[in-house]
Motif scaffolding. Structure first.
Motif, mmCIF file in Angstrom:
data_model
loop_
_atom_site.group_PDB
_atom_site.id
_atom_site.type_symbol
_atom_site.label_atom_id
_atom_site.label_comp_id
_atom_site.label_asym_id
_atom_site.label_seq_id
_atom_site.Cartn_x
_atom_site.Cartn_y
_atom_site.Cartn_z
ATOM 1 N N ASN A 9 0.919 -1.209 -0.578
ATOM 2 C CA ASN A 9 -0.064 0.156 -0.325
ATOM 3 C C ASN A 9 0.791 1.243 0.062
ATOM 4 O O ASN A 9 2.356 1.420 0.416
ATOM 5 N N VAL A 10 0.011 2.484 -0.033
ATOM 6 C CA VAL A 10 1.341 3.385 -0.510
ATOM 7 C C VAL A 10 1.779 4.117 0.745
ATOM 8 O O VAL A 10 2.756 4.303 0.602
ATOM 9 N N THR A 22 4.991 2.508 0.968
ATOM 10 C CA THR A 22 6.034 2.773 0.275
ATOM 11 C C THR A 22 6.190 3.679 0.732
ATOM 12 O O THR A 22 7.506 4.013 0.292
ATOM 13 N N GLY A 61 8.151 -0.116 -9.005
ATOM 14 C CA GLY A 61 6.518 -0.673 -8.940
ATOM 15 C C GLY A 61 5.551 -0.096 -10.367
ATOM 16 O O GLY A 61 5.162 -0.544 -10.652
ATOM 17 N N PHE A 79 -1.872 7.449 -5.887
ATOM 18 C CA PHE A 79 -0.258 6.888 -5.831
ATOM 19 C C PHE A 79 0.385 8.464 -6.031
ATOM 20 O O PHE A 79 1.077 8.874 -5.521
ATOM 21 N N LEU A 135 3.578 9.769 -3.291
ATOM 22 C CA LEU A 135 4.614 8.839 -4.112
ATOM 23 C C LEU A 135 5.158 9.951 -4.365
ATOM 24 O O LEU A 135 6.701 10.223 -4.296
ATOM 25 N N ALA A 193 4.456 -0.418 -3.273
ATOM 26 C CA ALA A 193 2.581 0.691 -3.751
ATOM 27 C C ALA A 193 1.045 -0.343 -3.397
ATOM 28 O O ALA A 193 0.606 0.269 -4.145
#
Length: 462
Positions: free
Chosen positions: A336-337, A340, A359, A368, A371, A430
């Motif tokens: 999951n975000v 990460t 990823g 996302f 990120l 992620a």
């Protein structure tokens, strides 16, 4: 309609925890009935052979009358608000004695346990800290049993390790919300990020479930940079860990030029460069374990020996290859975000070079966008693969170079071509893995194999 006879316990769920609950009740001589919402739960025939005469209801819990039950014990995977048991759960929460109590497996464990408990929760890193603390206990000569949400079910530990003088448990929000009072000697609440909102409703509900770890605790370790991990009880003795320079009594990190040190207040503990674990986030995990270990009486030298050799759990920030100044880290469990982000923010600042981030996979509708900023700050390139690679390309383009690849193997070839001394190739996807792999472990093993093959080629090259 299946009716639970008076004086019987209703066990809900026939997974790993449900079977452990059944074994525990059987050892105690307590009669019970089992219910599972699935028409044919896996292992049903084996369960019936192991527990002949125990009634098993398969199907909707609304078809179970548990009003005469002594108690309802839920497996962690069962939402207490499932129709059929929700009314009992709400009544128990309101303090009503009109129906059976609703508890979980850890509540049964607490009743039976006669040794101190150390417990760890958090959205991320709880498995790492649990394992670290268990290793520290062994190094200190303690008879320790480690499990819970990690490895062996807590109730089975009572049988497997009857001589244990300490139980170290990883506990999930699902386990904690059905534990009225844990009463642990030391607990840690490591961090909190968005997860399991389909179960808990919202972030306050999720936090409340996690915060149950503090009930009856004698000592707590919390994240000094995350106030959501702090207890509401001002009387509970609390120690903080931080990735910043610590204040008096805190556990933190002090930088001195190119060097950095784990610290307790003004006391120097060990250079961060001696830790086998990679990344600032793992330095924070080490501090949390040190804080708990000190309270539990472990010698500092024993704890330092563990930190110097512990490589990390498989697929969780695990160093799998290193050559020519390039490290390859397997964080396939970063599905999951939030996980990460922790890996990027933890490893990025420690590098002489740059991250090369791998990823992608099944994004499960995740956003996302968070990120982009840390990757722009720390990464040389984002290399994406899998079903939701197009979403990652769209999200990250403009923040840093992005390359889309067909699969992980091609992505690793691209990473190997890009990597320079001081860089780190990080697999922290992620995303879930099921578009191209059977599970995150299979994805991590593929990465490990490719990284180690690269290392061998690199070391053989004159």
């Amino acid at each position: 309609m299946t009716r639970v006879p008076r004086g019987h316990t209703l066990v809900v769920g026939l997974g790993v925890s449900g079977r452990a609950i059944a074994r525990h009740l059987s050892r105690l001589g307590r009669p019970f009935v089992v219910a599972d919402t699935r028409p044919v739960p896996p292992g049903l025939d084996d369960f019936r052979r192991a527990f002949p005469g125990v009634a098993v209801h398969c199907g909707a819990l609304t078809e179970v009358d548990a009003s005469a039950a002594e108690e309802i014990v839920l497996s962690p995977g069962v939402d207490p608000l499932t129709p059929g048991i929700a009314d009992y759960w709400r009544a128990a929460g309101e303090g009503s004695d009109a129906g059976p109590r609703v508890i979980g497996e850890i509540a049964l464990f607490v009743r039976a346990c006669r040794a101190p408990i150390a417990a760890i929760t958090g959205s991320n890193a709880k498995s790492t800290v649990t394992t670290l603390l268990g290793e520290m206990a062994r190094e200190a000569g303690r008879r320790v049993a480690v499990g819970g949400n990690l490895g062996t079910a807590a109730l089975d530990l009572l049988v497997e390790r009857p001589d244990a003088e300490l139980f170290v448990l990883e506990l999930s929000s699902f386990q904690l919300e059905t534990t009225p009072r844990l009463g642990a000697e030391s607990v840690a609440f490591l961090n909190l990020s968005e997860d399991h909102l389909d179960r808990h409703g919202d972030m306050p509900g999720y936090r409340a479930a996690k915060a149950a770890i503090f009930r009856g605790a004698r000592h707590a370790v919390v994240n000094g940079e995350d106030p959501l991990t702090w207890p509401d009880d001002p009387a509970l003795p609390v120690e903080c860990f931080t990735t910043q320079v610590p204040q008096e009594g805190e556990w933190g990190i002090k930088r001195d030029g190119d060097d950095a040190w784990l610290m307790h207040g003004e006391r120097t503990l060990m250079p961060t460069g001696e830790l086998r674990l990679a990344g600032r986030h793992n330095q924070a995990n080490a501090l949390a374990a040190l804080a708990m270990g000190r309270h539990l009486g472990f010698p500092l030298d024993a704890m330092r020996r563990v930190l110097a050799r512990f490589p990390g759990l498989a697929h969780r920030g695990e160093l799998v290859a290193e050559a020519a100044g390039v490290r390859w880290i397997n964080d396939s469990k970063g599905t999951n975000v939030g996980a990460t982000l922790a890996a990027i923010a933890g490893i990025g600042p420690t590098l002489a070079g740059r991250l090369i981030w791998l990823g992608g996979g099944l994004g499960k509708g995740a956003d996302f966008t968070p990120l982009a900023a840390p990757l722009q700050r720390y990464a040389r390139e984002a290399i994406v693969f899998g079903r939701d690679a197009p979403v990652l390309v769209e999200t990250l383009t403009g923040s840093l170079p992005v390359t889309r690849c067909a699969d992980l193997d091609v992505a690793m070839d691209r990473a190997a071509a890009l990597a320079r001394p001081g860089d780190c190739v990080l697999l922290s996807p992620a995303c879930a893995s099921l578009d191209q792999f059977t599970d995150y472990q299979a994805r991590g093993e593929a990465f490990r194999a490719g990284a180690q093959a690269w290392q061998q080629r690199t070391e053989e090259t004159p």
